[in-house]
Scaffold this motif. Structure first.
Motif, PDB file in Angstrom:
ATOM      1  N   HIS A  83      -5.859   8.085 -54.099  1.00 24.28           N
ATOM      2  CA  HIS A  83      -4.831   8.290 -53.132  1.00 24.28           C
ATOM      3  C   HIS A  83      -4.735   9.519 -52.919  1.00 24.28           C
ATOM      4  O   HIS A  83      -3.533   9.747 -52.256  1.00 24.28           O
ATOM      5  CB  HIS A  83      -3.610   7.792 -53.862  1.00 24.28           C
ATOM      6  N   SER A  84      -5.373  10.433 -53.213  1.00 24.28           N
ATOM      7  CA  SER A  84      -5.307  11.745 -53.022  1.00 24.28           C
ATOM      8  C   SER A  84      -5.585  12.239 -51.472  1.00 24.28           C
ATOM      9  O   SER A  84      -6.761  11.514 -51.047  1.00 24.28           O
ATOM     10  CB  SER A  84      -6.257  12.947 -54.009  1.00 24.28           C
ATOM     11  N   PRO A  85      -4.826  13.002 -50.974  1.00 27.48           N
ATOM     12  CA  PRO A  85      -5.205  13.415 -49.466  1.00 27.48           C
ATOM     13  C   PRO A  85      -6.599  14.174 -49.365  1.00 27.48           C
ATOM     14  O   PRO A  85      -6.925  14.295 -48.266  1.00 27.48           O
ATOM     15  CB  PRO A  85      -4.163  14.305 -48.895  1.00 27.48           C
ATOM     16  N   LEU A  86      -7.023  14.700 -50.699  1.00 26.48           N
ATOM     17  CA  LEU A  86      -8.301  15.546 -50.684  1.00 26.48           C
ATOM     18  C   LEU A  86      -9.380  14.519 -50.638  1.00 26.48           C
ATOM     19  O   LEU A  86     -10.512  14.988 -50.246  1.00 26.48           O
ATOM     20  CB  LEU A  86      -8.507  16.380 -51.638  1.00 26.48           C
ATOM     21  N   ASN A  87      -9.193  13.164 -50.870  1.00 30.89           N
ATOM     22  CA  ASN A  87     -10.105  11.935 -51.042  1.00 30.89           C
ATOM     23  C   ASN A  87     -10.449  11.240 -49.625  1.00 30.89           C
ATOM     24  O   ASN A  87      -9.534  10.703 -49.393  1.00 30.89           O
ATOM     25  CB  ASN A  87     -10.007  11.376 -52.277  1.00 30.89           C
ATOM     26  N   ILE A  88     -11.282  11.478 -49.127  1.00 31.75           N
ATOM     27  CA  ILE A  88     -11.793  10.987 -47.769  1.00 31.75           C
ATOM     28  C   ILE A  88     -12.805   9.908 -47.945  1.00 31.75           C
ATOM     29  O   ILE A  88     -12.434   8.791 -47.199  1.00 31.75           O
ATOM     30  CB  ILE A  88     -12.248  12.052 -46.719  1.00 31.75           C
ATOM     31  N   ASP A  89     -13.730   9.867 -48.640  1.00 29.57           N
ATOM     32  CA  ASP A  89     -14.892   9.111 -48.692  1.00 29.57           C
ATOM     33  C   ASP A  89     -14.979   8.307 -50.094  1.00 29.57           C
ATOM     34  O   ASP A  89     -15.774   7.395 -49.929  1.00 29.57           O
ATOM     35  CB  ASP A  89     -15.985   9.847 -48.484  1.00 29.57           C
ATOM     36  N   THR A  90     -14.413   8.492 -51.197  1.00 25.49           N
ATOM     37  CA  THR A  90     -14.905   8.324 -52.378  1.00 25.49           C
ATOM     38  C   THR A  90     -13.925   6.964 -53.020  1.00 25.49           C
ATOM     39  O   THR A  90     -12.732   6.993 -52.893  1.00 25.49           O
ATOM     40  CB  THR A  90     -14.837   9.553 -53.332  1.00 25.49           C
ATOM     41  N   CYS A  91     -14.898   5.746 -53.247  1.00 24.22           N
ATOM     42  CA  CYS A  91     -14.312   4.859 -53.753  1.00 24.22           C
ATOM     43  C   CYS A  91     -14.364   4.792 -55.330  1.00 24.22           C
ATOM     44  O   CYS A  91     -15.380   5.115 -55.650  1.00 24.22           O
ATOM     45  CB  CYS A  91     -14.708   3.433 -53.348  1.00 24.22           C
ATOM     46  N   ASP A 166     -20.532  -5.124 -50.195  1.00 24.67           N
ATOM     47  CA  ASP A 166     -19.847  -4.533 -48.946  1.00 24.67           C
ATOM     48  C   ASP A 166     -18.415  -4.988 -49.231  1.00 24.67           C
ATOM     49  O   ASP A 166     -18.015  -6.086 -48.924  1.00 24.67           O
ATOM     50  CB  ASP A 166     -20.563  -5.134 -47.733  1.00 24.67           C
ATOM     51  N   PHE A 167     -17.739  -3.893 -49.379  1.00 28.34           N
ATOM     52  CA  PHE A 167     -16.257  -4.089 -49.835  1.00 28.34           C
ATOM     53  C   PHE A 167     -15.539  -2.899 -49.406  1.00 28.34           C
ATOM     54  O   PHE A 167     -16.229  -1.769 -49.429  1.00 28.34           O
ATOM     55  CB  PHE A 167     -15.772  -4.619 -51.224  1.00 28.34           C
ATOM     56  N   SER A 168     -14.014  -2.953 -48.990  1.00 32.63           N
ATOM     57  CA  SER A 168     -13.335  -1.873 -48.598  1.00 32.63           C
ATOM     58  C   SER A 168     -12.452  -1.527 -49.732  1.00 32.63           C
ATOM     59  O   SER A 168     -12.286  -2.157 -50.924  1.00 32.63           O
ATOM     60  CB  SER A 168     -12.635  -2.268 -47.448  1.00 32.63           C
ATOM     61  N   GLY A 169     -11.577  -0.374 -49.681  1.00 29.31           N
ATOM     62  CA  GLY A 169     -10.821   0.134 -50.513  1.00 29.31           C
ATOM     63  C   GLY A 169     -10.917   1.128 -51.292  1.00 29.31           C
ATOM     64  O   GLY A 169     -12.191   1.697 -51.390  1.00 29.31           O
ATOM     65  N   LYS A 170     -10.047   1.969 -51.878  1.00 29.83           N
ATOM     66  CA  LYS A 170     -10.452   3.337 -52.457  1.00 29.83           C
ATOM     67  C   LYS A 170     -10.449   3.127 -54.062  1.00 29.83           C
ATOM     68  O   LYS A 170     -10.937   3.949 -54.780  1.00 29.83           O
ATOM     69  CB  LYS A 170      -9.443   4.170 -52.313  1.00 29.83           C
ATOM     70  N   PHE A 171      -9.791   1.994 -54.878  1.00 33.55           N
ATOM     71  CA  PHE A 171      -9.786   1.700 -55.853  1.00 33.55           C
ATOM     72  C   PHE A 171      -9.788   0.469 -56.431  1.00 33.55           C
ATOM     73  O   PHE A 171      -8.965  -0.480 -55.820  1.00 33.55           O
ATOM     74  CB  PHE A 171      -8.361   2.518 -56.499  1.00 33.55           C
ATOM     75  N   HIS A 172     -10.505  -0.074 -57.195  1.00 38.23           N
ATOM     76  CA  HIS A 172     -10.714  -1.374 -57.917  1.00 38.23           C
ATOM     77  C   HIS A 172     -10.888  -1.269 -59.484  1.00 38.23           C
ATOM     78  O   HIS A 172     -11.573  -0.454 -59.879  1.00 38.23           O
ATOM     79  CB  HIS A 172     -11.931  -2.060 -57.280  1.00 38.23           C
TER      80      HIS A 172
END
Length: 232
Positions: A83-91, A166-172
């Motif tokens: 959830h950091s604004p510095l994280n653009i691409d990493t899940c 293939d899935f979306s989201g930044k954290f699972h």
């Protein structure tokens, strides 16, 4: 913990697509005290509140809380960085890995010690024969571990899925167990998000007390009503 933090931060800096944390069932180990199977307690999902630390009285008087807290730290750090604004691409993905034995990883060799040490397995075999089922005896404790078994091929499958699906989201967070009949660990979320389709079931294999019977300990088949009566 420093190593985990450094890897996570480096992944964000290098814009790594996915980071998979090998977390553990011990993050939820405290829930064992509520009941060891789905007949005695509610399911453990990817969204259940953590209760770190598995307490074991027999055959080893142990407490996994320090290990579990370290794993939980990794999960919470991953969540914060996702959830950091510095994280653009990493899940970030946390796999709560079930119970695995070395090498062949056969259920008949399983024990709460996490090894196939003959002395430990021998103690388990001796203790469960003909014993009355109580909340702290080895039959119940071993059932908890058996029902979170993760076979080798299911382990490989879920590892492949978290990398290639293939899935979306930044954290699972995903429970990583085989399809064990009667377990509390819910697999609906990894099935829906990853397409995880485990092939094995611990109850279809010889149990570890050496009697050659298929399945796990009798406590799995005891009805909820019978369990409640036994506590009166």
């Amino acid at each position: 913990m420093d190593m985990t933090a450094n890897v996570f931060l480096a992944a964000i800096q290098m814009k790594v697509r996915r980071v998979v944390l090998a977390s553990s069932n011990h993050v939820m180990g405290g829930l064992k005290e509520e009941g060891v199977n789905i007949h005695t307690a509610k399911p453990i999902t990817s969204f259940s509140k953590p209760k770190p630390g598995t307490h074991l009285v027999y055959p080893l008087n142990s407490d996994s809380t320090p290990y579990a807290v370290a794993k939980l730290f990794g999960e919470r750090l991953a969540y914060a960085l996702s959830h950091s604004p510095l994280n653009i691409d990493t899940c970030f993905i946390a796999l709560r890995i079930g119970w695995c034995m070395p090498k062949e990883n056969q259920p008949k060799d399983s024990s709460p010690a996490g090894t196939v040490n003959p002395d430990t397995v021998g103690k388990i075999k001796s203790a469960v024969r003909g014993g009355k089922c109580t909340k702290t005896d080895p039959e119940q404790v071993t059932e908890w571990f058996q029902l979170m078994w993760l076979s080798n091929r299911d382990f490989l499958q879920i590892c492949e899925k978290v990398i290639t699906a293939d899935f979306s989201g930044k954290f699972h967070i995903f429970n990583a167990m085989s399809r064990n009949t009667g377990m509390r660990w819910d697999l609906a979320y990894p099935q829906r998000i990853l397409g995880y389709n485990p092939k094995d079931d611990v109850t279809k294999h010889p149990r570890p007390n050496g009697d050659g019977k298929i399945g796990i300990y009798q406590s799995l088949t005891i009805s909820r009503e019978r369990r409640l009566k036994s506590k009166l």
